[in-house]
Scaffold this motif. Structure first.
Motif, PDB file in Angstrom:
ATOM      1  N   THR A  19       0.581  -1.327   0.256  1.00  0.00           N
ATOM      2  CA  THR A  19      -0.205  -0.202   0.370  1.00  0.00           C
ATOM      3  C   THR A  19       1.235   1.255  -0.352  1.00  0.00           C
ATOM      4  O   THR A  19       0.611   2.022  -0.722  1.00  0.00           O
ATOM      5  CB  THR A  19      -1.034  -0.141   1.107  1.00  0.00           C
ATOM      6  OG1 THR A  19      -1.850  -1.526   1.019  1.00  0.00           O
ATOM      7  CG2 THR A  19      -2.015   1.067   0.806  1.00  0.00           C
ATOM      8  N   ILE A  64      -2.413   7.927   5.825  1.00  0.00           N
ATOM      9  CA  ILE A  64      -3.611   8.313   5.288  1.00  0.00           C
ATOM     10  C   ILE A  64      -5.156   9.097   6.544  1.00  0.00           C
ATOM     11  O   ILE A  64      -6.127   8.314   6.768  1.00  0.00           O
ATOM     12  CB  ILE A  64      -4.473   6.631   4.842  1.00  0.00           C
ATOM     13  CG1 ILE A  64      -3.951   5.254   6.467  1.00  0.00           C
ATOM     14  CG2 ILE A  64      -4.065   5.750   4.023  1.00  0.00           C
ATOM     15  CD1 ILE A  64      -4.582   3.958   6.097  1.00  0.00           C
ATOM     16  N   PHE A 101      -3.698  11.544   1.840  1.00  0.00           N
ATOM     17  CA  PHE A 101      -4.990  10.505   1.142  1.00  0.00           C
ATOM     18  C   PHE A 101      -5.727   9.995   1.920  1.00  0.00           C
ATOM     19  O   PHE A 101      -6.318   9.479   1.796  1.00  0.00           O
ATOM     20  CB  PHE A 101      -3.581   8.932   0.349  1.00  0.00           C
ATOM     21  CG  PHE A 101      -3.223   9.344   0.134  1.00  0.00           C
ATOM     22  CD1 PHE A 101      -3.755   8.873  -1.625  1.00  0.00           C
ATOM     23  CD2 PHE A 101      -1.852   9.170  -0.293  1.00  0.00           C
ATOM     24  CE1 PHE A 101      -2.962   9.064  -2.861  1.00  0.00           C
ATOM     25  CE2 PHE A 101      -0.660   9.381  -0.811  1.00  0.00           C
ATOM     26  CZ  PHE A 101      -1.240   8.405  -2.361  1.00  0.00           C
ATOM     27  N   ASP A 136      -8.875  10.907   2.336  1.00  0.00           N
ATOM     28  CA  ASP A 136     -10.579  11.518   1.771  1.00  0.00           C
ATOM     29  C   ASP A 136     -10.172  10.206   1.130  1.00  0.00           C
ATOM     30  O   ASP A 136     -11.831   9.241   1.614  1.00  0.00           O
ATOM     31  CB  ASP A 136     -10.784  12.275   1.023  1.00  0.00           C
ATOM     32  CG  ASP A 136     -10.689  13.938   1.068  1.00  0.00           C
ATOM     33  OD1 ASP A 136     -10.807  13.582   2.448  1.00  0.00           O
ATOM     34  OD2 ASP A 136     -10.743  14.738   0.513  1.00  0.00           O
ATOM     35  N   LYS A 137      -9.521   9.497   0.966  1.00  0.00           N
ATOM     36  CA  LYS A 137      -9.576   7.934   0.818  1.00  0.00           C
ATOM     37  C   LYS A 137      -9.332   7.139   1.042  1.00  0.00           C
ATOM     38  O   LYS A 137      -9.620   6.024   0.986  1.00  0.00           O
ATOM     39  CB  LYS A 137      -8.722   7.410  -0.988  1.00  0.00           C
ATOM     40  CG  LYS A 137      -8.782   9.075  -2.539  1.00  0.00           C
ATOM     41  CD  LYS A 137      -8.542   8.273  -3.606  1.00  0.00           C
ATOM     42  CE  LYS A 137      -8.762   8.900  -4.620  1.00  0.00           C
ATOM     43  NZ  LYS A 137      -8.290   8.903  -5.670  1.00  0.00           N
ATOM     44  N   GLY A 138      -7.859   7.342   2.177  1.00  0.00           N
ATOM     45  CA  GLY A 138      -8.298   6.242   2.585  1.00  0.00           C
ATOM     46  C   GLY A 138      -9.237   6.589   4.514  1.00  0.00           C
ATOM     47  O   GLY A 138      -8.541   5.288   5.675  1.00  0.00           O
ATOM     48  N   LYS A 139     -10.059   6.926   4.724  1.00  0.00           N
ATOM     49  CA  LYS A 139     -10.475   6.949   6.343  1.00  0.00           C
ATOM     50  C   LYS A 139     -10.763   5.287   6.168  1.00  0.00           C
ATOM     51  O   LYS A 139     -10.726   5.287   7.492  1.00  0.00           O
ATOM     52  CB  LYS A 139     -11.715   7.446   5.802  1.00  0.00           C
ATOM     53  CG  LYS A 139     -11.621   8.682   5.915  1.00  0.00           C
ATOM     54  CD  LYS A 139     -13.208   9.752   5.447  1.00  0.00           C
ATOM     55  CE  LYS A 139     -12.674  11.037   5.491  1.00  0.00           C
ATOM     56  NZ  LYS A 139     -14.535  11.914   5.354  1.00  0.00           N
ATOM     57  N   GLN A 172      -8.865  -2.813  -1.911  1.00  0.00           N
ATOM     58  CA  GLN A 172      -9.145  -1.450  -1.776  1.00  0.00           C
ATOM     59  C   GLN A 172      -9.174  -0.151  -1.970  1.00  0.00           C
ATOM     60  O   GLN A 172      -8.566   0.142  -2.965  1.00  0.00           O
ATOM     61  CB  GLN A 172     -10.992  -1.800  -0.505  1.00  0.00           C
ATOM     62  CG  GLN A 172     -11.791  -3.046  -0.876  1.00  0.00           C
ATOM     63  CD  GLN A 172     -12.121  -3.200  -0.060  1.00  0.00           C
ATOM     64  OE1 GLN A 172     -13.407  -2.487   0.783  1.00  0.00           O
ATOM     65  NE2 GLN A 172     -12.455  -4.169   0.400  1.00  0.00           N
ATOM     66  N   LEU A 173      -8.576   0.308  -1.170  1.00  0.00           N
ATOM     67  CA  LEU A 173      -8.030   1.485  -0.960  1.00  0.00           C
ATOM     68  C   LEU A 173      -6.581   1.321  -2.156  1.00  0.00           C
ATOM     69  O   LEU A 173      -6.516   2.549  -3.338  1.00  0.00           O
ATOM     70  CB  LEU A 173      -6.531   1.249   0.104  1.00  0.00           C
ATOM     71  CG  LEU A 173      -5.918   2.954   0.363  1.00  0.00           C
ATOM     72  CD1 LEU A 173      -6.762   4.179   0.391  1.00  0.00           C
ATOM     73  CD2 LEU A 173      -5.273   3.263   2.000  1.00  0.00           C
ATOM     74  N   LYS A 217      -8.515   2.202  -5.700  1.00  0.00           N
ATOM     75  CA  LYS A 217      -8.690   3.405  -5.232  1.00  0.00           C
ATOM     76  C   LYS A 217      -8.068   4.284  -5.583  1.00  0.00           C
ATOM     77  O   LYS A 217      -8.550   5.649  -6.728  1.00  0.00           O
ATOM     78  CB  LYS A 217      -9.368   4.372  -3.666  1.00  0.00           C
ATOM     79  CG  LYS A 217     -10.898   4.238  -3.874  1.00  0.00           C
ATOM     80  CD  LYS A 217     -11.301   3.913  -2.318  1.00  0.00           C
ATOM     81  CE  LYS A 217     -11.760   4.057  -1.601  1.00  0.00           C
ATOM     82  NZ  LYS A 217     -11.990   4.567  -0.508  1.00  0.00           N
ATOM     83  N   VAL A 218      -7.337   4.274  -5.525  1.00  0.00           N
ATOM     84  CA  VAL A 218      -5.635   5.983  -5.834  1.00  0.00           C
ATOM     85  C   VAL A 218      -5.289   5.035  -7.268  1.00  0.00           C
ATOM     86  O   VAL A 218      -4.587   6.062  -7.379  1.00  0.00           O
ATOM     87  CB  VAL A 218      -4.730   5.709  -4.415  1.00  0.00           C
ATOM     88  CG1 VAL A 218      -5.196   6.324  -3.584  1.00  0.00           C
ATOM     89  CG2 VAL A 218      -4.015   4.414  -4.019  1.00  0.00           C
ATOM     90  N   SER A 250      -6.459   4.375  -9.688  1.00  0.00           N
ATOM     91  CA  SER A 250      -7.527   4.307 -10.509  1.00  0.00           C
ATOM     92  C   SER A 250      -7.612   5.842 -11.025  1.00  0.00           C
ATOM     93  O   SER A 250      -7.480   7.045  -9.819  1.00  0.00           O
ATOM     94  CB  SER A 250      -9.010   3.881 -10.447  1.00  0.00           C
ATOM     95  OG  SER A 250      -9.959   4.200  -9.373  1.00  0.00           O
TER      96      SER A 250
END
Length: 175
Positions: free
Chosen positions: A45, A76, A82, A84-87, A168-169, A172-173, A175
């Protein structure tokens, strides 16, 4: 004639010391496997986050695994690049660390002794010695076999959850 007992001397319930040590080592190895799986996911990650960061963002990737957990938490966390995407990943990472970090240190760096109770179940005693703020810090963990199996199941479940959320994280990052 007195004979010196070997490590394979039968103890109770058809188990020898060799059998008991094999069980304990298999349990300890399974725990190490689950820790390693999480550690690999954390490192993967960080590598993905480091590759997609924008100008001015900083994602650290230090050598020691404890440092990498800190680096991921910073990346995160609320003030990280990161956030926002890593909450969800941050919450899962925090829970995993709170539940398993001290146990990992004891398991990986502690000295173990094994005993057996009257029913043939093993009991594990782990002692550790570390230095915190230039002071000796000693730790002790006593765990019966049944409790150890419960700890292993929780470690496996929590590790799989964290690895899944980190996967999943990464998607997300990327794409």
């Amino acid at each position: 004639m007195d004979a010196i007992a070997s490590n394979s001397t039968l103890l109770t319930h058809g188990k020898s010391w060799d059998d008991i040590f094999a069980e304990v080592n298999a349990w300890r190895g399974a725990c190490m496997h689950h820790f390693s799986t999480v550690e690999m996911s954390v490192t993967e990650t960080l590598l993905v986050l480091g590759a997609v960061k924008e100008e001015g963002q900083k994602v650290r990737l230090r050598h020691l695994i404890g440092q990498r957990f800190e680096d991921l938490a910073a990346a995160i966390g609320a003030d990280g690049p990161f956030a926002d995407k890593g909450k969800a990943a941050h919450a899962e990472l925090s829970q995993y660390r709170a539940s398993h970090e001290a146990f990992r240190a004891l398991l990986c760096h502690g000295v173990a002794k094994v005993s057996v109770d009257h029913s043939g179940q093993w009991i594990l005693l782990i002692r550790s010695l570390s230095i915190r703020a230039r002071q000796a810090e000693r730790g002790t963990l006593v765990m019966e076999q049944g409790e150890a199996n419960t700890v292993l199941a929780k470690l496996k479940r929590d590790g799989q959850n964290l690895a899944s959320v980190l996967g999943q994280l990464r998607k997300k990052v990327s794409s």
